[in-house]
Design an enzyme around this catalytic site. Structure first.
Site, mmCIF file in Angstrom:
data_model
loop_
_atom_site.group_PDB
_atom_site.id
_atom_site.type_symbol
_atom_site.label_atom_id
_atom_site.label_comp_id
_atom_site.label_asym_id
_atom_site.label_seq_id
_atom_site.Cartn_x
_atom_site.Cartn_y
_atom_site.Cartn_z
ATOM 1 N N ASP A 93 0.862 -1.399 0.135
ATOM 2 C CA ASP A 93 0.035 -0.027 0.221
ATOM 3 C C ASP A 93 0.914 1.279 0.073
ATOM 4 O OD1 ASP A 93 -2.237 1.849 0.090
ATOM 5 O OD2 ASP A 93 -2.781 1.191 2.163
ATOM 6 N N LEU A 94 1.010 1.924 -1.212
ATOM 7 C CA LEU A 94 1.794 3.304 -1.279
ATOM 8 C C LEU A 94 1.349 4.344 -0.203
ATOM 9 C CD1 LEU A 94 2.120 2.845 -4.909
ATOM 10 C CD2 LEU A 94 3.894 2.322 -3.221
ATOM 11 N N TYR A 132 -0.932 10.038 -4.419
ATOM 12 C CA TYR A 132 -1.216 11.113 -5.354
ATOM 13 C C TYR A 132 -0.151 12.070 -4.746
ATOM 14 C CZ TYR A 132 -5.476 9.446 -7.108
ATOM 15 O OH TYR A 132 -6.471 8.758 -8.037
ATOM 16 N N ARG A 170 -0.196 16.661 6.887
ATOM 17 C CA ARG A 170 -0.823 16.158 8.117
ATOM 18 C C ARG A 170 -0.273 16.469 9.528
ATOM 19 N NH1 ARG A 170 -1.776 9.925 5.657
ATOM 20 N NH2 ARG A 170 -2.251 10.808 3.652
ATOM 21 N N ASP A 204 -3.231 2.492 -5.871
ATOM 22 C CA ASP A 204 -2.086 2.526 -5.079
ATOM 23 C C ASP A 204 -1.744 1.010 -4.138
ATOM 24 O OD1 ASP A 204 -4.400 3.038 -3.541
ATOM 25 O OD2 ASP A 204 -3.781 4.642 -2.140
ATOM 26 N N GLU A 205 -2.758 0.166 -4.405
ATOM 27 C CA GLU A 205 -2.400 -0.969 -3.548
ATOM 28 C C GLU A 205 -2.166 -2.459 -4.699
ATOM 29 O OE1 GLU A 205 -5.440 -1.744 -0.264
ATOM 30 O OE2 GLU A 205 -6.157 0.240 -0.846
#
Length: 503
Positions: free
Chosen positions: A19-20, A24, A56, A111-112
């Protein structure tokens, strides 16, 4: 019969879920390295669909409105993420890279990826045993900090799997500049659940004895991949709110309420059981593109919209190399009472003389295709009466190989990996072939929506999503909460976040 996932026969497989991290945003930082150390948000419509970890730290979150994000973090750099082309191309590079290690790679959105590394693990295990070496070191974290028993070959297999997962992550970073998390477990469900335990850029291995702890740590039934919004609501009416409730719920009652197939599947999921195979994605089932707008109310406008959609679609079909045999037009009429679900479609076979023209000079085929699509339009709309459309979508399906061409075969698709992409900003995606229940149970649309133009999920894709348990649009949310078009096309985890926040 014990339903525990520590049953040895189920634990022989080794599956990695890759999982990246904030995908984006990472792609944008690679495209423009000046953004790397700045708080960055990727914007689609009025929403921050993802942001980097610098943002974040300053309080920006996924799904924030752009306005709120800017208030939280005035220095936030914003990138328009409407054109999915760079994300799509990087996504396929990742899948292609993983395919160099192992042929069993299944894409899950952009992305996975799932990778079944069972055979590679077995080879390494045999080499270890032949060399007389008894020591292997785990890479990354072990869920629950569980002690590894090197006399248990299941443990050893998963430890070897953790080493291979680290090799995947190192290769993705070295070759493509992307970081990501990984989960290593005995099936797809568990590897996906465990991969997010430590973030970002870390990995976790799950040993069989800790499976129940992981599953029972999910505070809501809808956090189990494969159990969707509607099923969750039906389970809640039965008093089933968490995994433990579902595990002990009488099977006979569940089967009566949901049907035998669904009841058995979700009860197995509640125990962490998932026998679905890792199924390499095949070539696209169809090519579609759509345009959404505030108002389209004349035949001339409809024709213009269709003419705008066709060139890019025909270019993608040309690059794919196969010929479509069916064309479908979908419209959405404005309705103040039924704002989201009033789509209607008509389709027809493409005449054989036109099929032969696909792949040649596209301008020669546009005019007759427009005529066909306008006929389909008139079957749905009485043009003598006022009408108000808010969406038009064109889809070409029933793709078949040219007799002499090898294009369109799975081999061609896996070699090419990066599907055709136009320069336009209209949001679009190819639909992947899903073969068998195992594949369908994980195929999920992870596409996002653009500012004014959004793609339509094909009917084939919709059926896969229903199997996958992706939430339908939650009826209890007022339209003011979030645009349904946006909701439909957000990643599953973000959809679930919205629902959990509103419920």
């Amino acid at each position: 019969h014990s339903k525990s996932v520590s049953v040895r026969s189920a634990a022989c497989r080794v599956i990695v879920h890759v999982d990246l991290d904030c995908f984006y945003a990472q792609v944008e930082m690679i495209r423009n390295p000046e953004l790397r150390d700045k708080p960055l948000g990727v914007q689609q419509k009025y929403i921050i669909v993802t942001c980097n970890y610098e943002a974040r730290k300053l309080g920006v979150k996924k799904l924030m409105s752009v306005k709120d994000a800017k208030e939280k973090c005035p220095q936030l750099a914003l990138v328009n993420g409407e054109d999915l082309t760079p994300y799509r191309e990087m996504s396929y590079k990742v899948t292609e890279l993983l395919g160099e290690f192992c042929p069993l790679v299944e894409r899950l959105g952009f992305d996975e990826n799932f990778v079944d590394i069972t055979e590679i693990v077995e080879k390494r295990l045999n080499q270890l045993q032949q060399s007389g070496c008894s020591r292997v070191c785990v890479s990354g974290h072990v869920y629950n900090n569980q002690a590894i028993n090197l006399h248990d070959t299941t443990h050893v297999r998963l430890v070897i799997g953790s080493q291979i997962a680290e090799e995947f992550r190192e290769a993705i970073y070295a070759r493509l500049g992307l970081t990501g998390c990984a989960g290593v477990a005995s099936n797809k469900l568990l590897s996906k659940l465990v991969s997010g335990t430590f973030k970002p850029n870390q990995q976790t291995v799950l040993l069989p004895e800790s499976c129940q702890d992981l599953i029972r740590s999910l505070d809501h039934i809808q956090k189990v991949p494969g159990i969707g919004y509607k099923t969750t609501k039906r389970l809640e009416t039965l008093g089933v709110r968490n995994v433990c409730d579902l595990q002990v719920f009488p099977s006979a009652v569940l089967e009566k309420e949901l049907g035998v197939s669904i009841a058995q599947r979700i009860q197995k999921l509640s125990y962490g059981e998932d026998n679905s195979p890792v199924t390499p994605s095949g070539p696209p089932q169809s090519f579609s593109d759509e345009d959404s707008f505030k108002k389209c109310s004349t035949e001339v406008e409809v024709k213009e919209k269709i003419e705008e959609l066709l060139p890019d679609l025909l270019d993608r079909i040309h690059k794919d190399g196969r010929q479509p045999h069916t064309v479908r037009l979908t419209i959405r009429q404005f309705s103040s009472t039924d704002k989201w679900f009033n789509r209607e479609s008509r389709q027809c076979p493409i005449p054989s003389h036109l099929i032969q023209k696909f792949g040649k000079e596209s301008s020669n085929i546009i005019s007759p295709l427009v005529d066909i699509l306008m006929k389909l339009f008139r079957k749905m709309i009485d043009v003598d009466l006022p009408f108000h459309l808010t969406l038009l979508s064109v889809c070409f399906s029933n793709l078949k190989d040219l007799p002499s061409s090898k294009k369109g075969s799975i081999g061609f698709y896996l070699k090419q990996m990066s599907p055709p992409s136009g320069s336009g900003k209209r949001v679009r995606e190819v639909e992947d072939v899903s073969r068998g229940e195992g594949s369908a149970s994980w195929k999920q649309n992870r596409n996002k929506t653009g500012t004014t133009k959004t793609r339509k999920l094909s009917e084939e894709k919709k059926s896969n999503i229903k199997k996958a348990g992706i939430p339908d649009f939650p009826f209890h949310l007022s339209p003011g909460d979030i645009d349904q078009e946006v909701f439909r096309e957000l990643p599953e985890d973000i959809q679930k976040e919205i629902i959990s926040e509103k419920t």
